[in-house]
Design a protein around this motif. Structure first.
Motif, PDB file in Angstrom:
ATOM      1  N   VAL A  31       0.829  -1.200   0.000  1.00  0.00           N
ATOM      2  CA  VAL A  31       0.000   0.000   0.000  1.00  0.00           C
ATOM      3  C   VAL A  31       0.868   1.257   0.000  1.00  0.00           C
ATOM      4  O   VAL A  31       0.621   2.201  -0.765  1.00  0.00           O
ATOM      5  N   VAL A  32       1.891   1.283   0.846  1.00  0.00           N
ATOM      6  CA  VAL A  32       2.773   2.454   0.907  1.00  0.00           C
ATOM      7  C   VAL A  32       3.480   2.663  -0.429  1.00  0.00           C
ATOM      8  O   VAL A  32       3.614   3.800  -0.907  1.00  0.00           O
ATOM      9  N   ASN A  33       3.925   1.598  -1.059  1.00  0.00           N
ATOM     10  CA  ASN A  33       4.567   1.724  -2.368  1.00  0.00           C
ATOM     11  C   ASN A  33       3.585   2.261  -3.408  1.00  0.00           C
ATOM     12  O   ASN A  33       3.972   3.022  -4.305  1.00  0.00           O
ATOM     13  N   GLY A  34       2.309   1.878  -3.293  1.00  0.00           N
ATOM     14  CA  GLY A  34       1.311   2.425  -4.196  1.00  0.00           C
ATOM     15  C   GLY A  34       1.114   3.919  -4.001  1.00  0.00           C
ATOM     16  O   GLY A  34       0.963   4.679  -4.965  1.00  0.00           O
ATOM     17  N   ILE A  35       1.130   4.359  -2.741  1.00  0.00           N
ATOM     18  CA  ILE A  35       1.011   5.790  -2.447  1.00  0.00           C
ATOM     19  C   ILE A  35       2.239   6.541  -2.968  1.00  0.00           C
ATOM     20  O   ILE A  35       2.125   7.649  -3.507  1.00  0.00           O
ATOM     21  N   LEU A  36       3.414   5.940  -2.823  1.00  0.00           N
ATOM     22  CA  LEU A  36       4.630   6.569  -3.328  1.00  0.00           C
ATOM     23  C   LEU A  36       4.619   6.655  -4.859  1.00  0.00           C
ATOM     24  O   LEU A  36       5.154   7.608  -5.436  1.00  0.00           O
ATOM     25  N   TRP A  37       4.011   5.660  -5.517  1.00  0.00           N
ATOM     26  CA  TRP A  37       3.869   5.736  -6.974  1.00  0.00           C
ATOM     27  C   TRP A  37       2.999   6.920  -7.357  1.00  0.00           C
ATOM     28  O   TRP A  37       3.310   7.656  -8.300  1.00  0.00           O
ATOM     29  N   LYS A  38       1.908   7.118  -6.639  1.00  0.00           N
ATOM     30  CA  LYS A  38       1.032   8.260  -6.889  1.00  0.00           C
ATOM     31  C   LYS A  38       1.790   9.568  -6.656  1.00  0.00           C
ATOM     32  O   LYS A  38       1.670  10.519  -7.436  1.00  0.00           O
ATOM     33  N   LEU A  39       2.579   9.648  -5.578  1.00  0.00           N
ATOM     34  CA  LEU A  39       3.356  10.846  -5.275  1.00  0.00           C
ATOM     35  C   LEU A  39       4.372  11.128  -6.375  1.00  0.00           C
ATOM     36  O   LEU A  39       4.567  12.279  -6.781  1.00  0.00           O
ATOM     37  N   SER A  40       5.024  10.092  -6.873  1.00  0.00           N
ATOM     38  CA  SER A  40       6.079  10.272  -7.866  1.00  0.00           C
ATOM     39  C   SER A  40       5.531  10.647  -9.229  1.00  0.00           C
ATOM     40  O   SER A  40       6.116  11.487  -9.931  1.00  0.00           O
ATOM     41  N   THR A  41       4.412  10.075  -9.634  1.00  0.00           N
ATOM     42  CA  THR A  41       3.908  10.272 -10.993  1.00  0.00           C
ATOM     43  C   THR A  41       2.858  11.368 -11.093  1.00  0.00           C
ATOM     44  O   THR A  41       2.682  11.952 -12.168  1.00  0.00           O
ATOM     45  N   GLY A  42       2.099  11.621 -10.014  1.00  0.00           N
ATOM     46  CA  GLY A  42       1.024  12.597 -10.067  1.00  0.00           C
ATOM     47  C   GLY A  42      -0.202  12.103 -10.807  1.00  0.00           C
ATOM     48  O   GLY A  42      -1.104  12.892 -11.099  1.00  0.00           O
ATOM     49  N   ALA A  43      -0.270  10.812 -11.097  1.00  0.00           N
ATOM     50  CA  ALA A  43      -1.398  10.255 -11.836  1.00  0.00           C
ATOM     51  C   ALA A  43      -2.632  10.161 -10.942  1.00  0.00           C
ATOM     52  O   ALA A  43      -2.554  10.292  -9.716  1.00  0.00           O
ATOM     53  N   ALA A  44      -3.773   9.909 -11.558  1.00  0.00           N
ATOM     54  CA  ALA A  44      -5.011   9.740 -10.799  1.00  0.00           C
ATOM     55  C   ALA A  44      -4.972   8.421 -10.031  1.00  0.00           C
ATOM     56  O   ALA A  44      -4.319   7.453 -10.443  1.00  0.00           O
ATOM     57  N   TRP A  45      -5.705   8.378  -8.921  1.00  0.00           N
ATOM     58  CA  TRP A  45      -5.746   7.158  -8.115  1.00  0.00           C
ATOM     59  C   TRP A  45      -6.267   5.983  -8.943  1.00  0.00           C
ATOM     60  O   TRP A  45      -5.820   4.843  -8.771  1.00  0.00           O
ATOM     61  N   ARG A  46      -7.210   6.230  -9.823  1.00  0.00           N
ATOM     62  CA  ARG A  46      -7.802   5.154 -10.622  1.00  0.00           C
ATOM     63  C   ARG A  46      -6.795   4.532 -11.589  1.00  0.00           C
ATOM     64  O   ARG A  46      -7.022   3.426 -12.095  1.00  0.00           O
ATOM     65  N   ASP A  47      -5.694   5.228 -11.866  1.00  0.00           N
ATOM     66  CA  ASP A  47      -4.680   4.709 -12.785  1.00  0.00           C
ATOM     67  C   ASP A  47      -3.594   3.920 -12.064  1.00  0.00           C
ATOM     68  O   ASP A  47      -2.570   3.581 -12.671  1.00  0.00           O
ATOM     69  N   LEU A  48      -3.775   3.623 -10.789  1.00  0.00           N
ATOM     70  CA  LEU A  48      -2.777   2.888 -10.012  1.00  0.00           C
ATOM     71  C   LEU A  48      -2.542   1.513 -10.640  1.00  0.00           C
ATOM     72  O   LEU A  48      -3.498   0.796 -10.958  1.00  0.00           O
ATOM     73  N   PRO A  49      -1.283   1.111 -10.852  1.00  0.00           N
ATOM     74  CA  PRO A  49      -1.011  -0.214 -11.437  1.00  0.00           C
ATOM     75  C   PRO A  49      -1.565  -1.346 -10.569  1.00  0.00           C
ATOM     76  O   PRO A  49      -1.656  -1.232  -9.340  1.00  0.00           O
ATOM     77  N   GLU A  50      -1.899  -2.435 -11.203  1.00  0.00           N
ATOM     78  CA  GLU A  50      -2.523  -3.559 -10.506  1.00  0.00           C
ATOM     79  C   GLU A  50      -1.597  -4.195  -9.477  1.00  0.00           C
ATOM     80  O   GLU A  50      -2.070  -4.849  -8.542  1.00  0.00           O
ATOM     81  N   ARG A  51      -0.283  -4.022  -9.644  1.00  0.00           N
ATOM     82  CA  ARG A  51       0.644  -4.653  -8.700  1.00  0.00           C
ATOM     83  C   ARG A  51       0.522  -4.096  -7.283  1.00  0.00           C
ATOM     84  O   ARG A  51       1.011  -4.714  -6.338  1.00  0.00           O
ATOM     85  N   TYR A  52      -0.132  -2.939  -7.128  1.00  0.00           N
ATOM     86  CA  TYR A  52      -0.318  -2.354  -5.801  1.00  0.00           C
ATOM     87  C   TYR A  52      -1.682  -2.672  -5.210  1.00  0.00           C
ATOM     88  O   TYR A  52      -2.011  -2.184  -4.128  1.00  0.00           O
ATOM     89  N   GLY A  53      -2.463  -3.463  -5.897  1.00  0.00           N
ATOM     90  CA  GLY A  53      -3.775  -3.823  -5.385  1.00  0.00           C
ATOM     91  C   GLY A  53      -4.855  -2.871  -5.878  1.00  0.00           C
ATOM     92  O   GLY A  53      -4.605  -1.980  -6.691  1.00  0.00           O
ATOM     93  N   PRO A  54      -6.079  -3.036  -5.370  1.00  0.00           N
ATOM     94  CA  PRO A  54      -7.188  -2.161  -5.781  1.00  0.00           C
ATOM     95  C   PRO A  54      -6.901  -0.702  -5.440  1.00  0.00           C
ATOM     96  O   PRO A  54      -6.479  -0.389  -4.318  1.00  0.00           O
TER      97      PRO A  54
END
Length: 276
Positions: free
Chosen positions: A33-56
């Motif tokens: 989950v934390v890595n998914g949040i860090l991906w969002k922080l790094s890329t600035g993408a929308a939450w809905r675009d989160l890669p599947e490897r980080y879960g829903p």
């Protein structure tokens, strides 16, 4: 492991402070989950675009929102600062204070409806809708404290609030560390009130005077304030700090409507600069 994800060493530092799994239904792995949040922080993408490897994406977003509300990110940052100070890694010889302006995306401006715009730290300035980050960093360019305001707020009005937030707990007995030896800032912080505030706290000021203040002192026959040029030359560390923080696209441009969510992302970006 990808470049924006936590290393094993970094995860070992923050893992004990994250909420442990509860009994009952299985929960998503906290590191994922934390890595998914860090991906969002790094890329600035929308939450809905989160890669599947980080879960829903909704699970990651809800965990981020919950940890932002209960102060988890603030506790993590304070914990890392405390242990860095215990090993002498915090440079208290000079603390630099400055601000940077961040452009608010059109998605962030939607929070103004219902009269909540001023409370969400979005203001209209020469650059359009903006948010301003007021920050203090140590002599190594690592953030100690910050506040966020609307982009049209003057820098000097937030100086005391930023300094009051500098509070690094000690691992043993004793009061928290709150006072550096010297504070370095640019001419925007040159005011009688700020100099008196630092003098009351026993902190030296490395702040140059503006030309109108110098001319006023000359007319009144007063002596000029002495400038510690050696300390002032170190003020560039805060510019480098802002540069490193703005490598995170979700921080360089504000996409969040709510100020508490954007503030949580800034805290997380500051945490990354402290982690090994």
């Amino acid at each position: 492991m990808r470049r924006h994800e936590l290393t094993d060493e970094s995860w070992a530092v923050i893992e004990p402070l994250l909420a442990p799994p509860r009994m009952g239904r299985p929960v998503r792995d906290r590191r994922q989950v934390v890595n998914g949040i860090l991906w969002k922080l790094s890329t600035g993408a929308a939450w809905r675009d989160l890669p599947e490897r980080y879960g829903p994406w909704k699970t990651v977003y809800e965990r981020f929102r919950r940890w932002s509300a209960d102060g988890t990110w603030d506790r993590l940052l304070a914990h890392v600062q405390q242990h860095s100070d215990a090993v002498g890694a915090v440079d208290w010889s000079v603390v630099c204070v400055d601000s940077t302006t961040v452009r608010a995306h059109q998605h962030a401006a939607g929070a103004r409806k219902g009269g909540t715009w001023p409370g969400e730290a979005i203001g209209r300035s020469r650059g359009g809708l903006t948010t301003k980050i007021h920050l203090a960093c140590d002599g190594q360019g690592r953030p100690l404290a910050f506040t966020i305001t609307a982009g049209n707020v003057n820098d000097c009005t937030q100086f005391e609030q930023v300094m009051a937030r500098i509070r690094v707990e000690r691992c043993g007995p004793g009061r928290p560390r709150t006072r550096p030896e010297v504070v370095a800032a640019d001419k925007g912080y040159s005011s009688t009130k700020i100099r008196a505030y630092l003098r009351r706290r026993g902190i030296k000021a490395a702040i140059p005077e503006r030309i109108d203040q110098i001319n006023g002192r000359i007319r009144r026959g007063e002596s000029r304030c002495r400038l510690n040029r050696a300390a002032y030359r170190r003020r560039n560390v805060i510019e480098r700090c802002f540069n490193r923080l703005k490598h995170n696209k979700a921080l360089a441009t504000r996409y969040d409507k709510r100020a508490r969510h954007y503030q949580a992302l800034i805290t997380l970006a500051c945490l990354r600069l402290w982690l090994p």
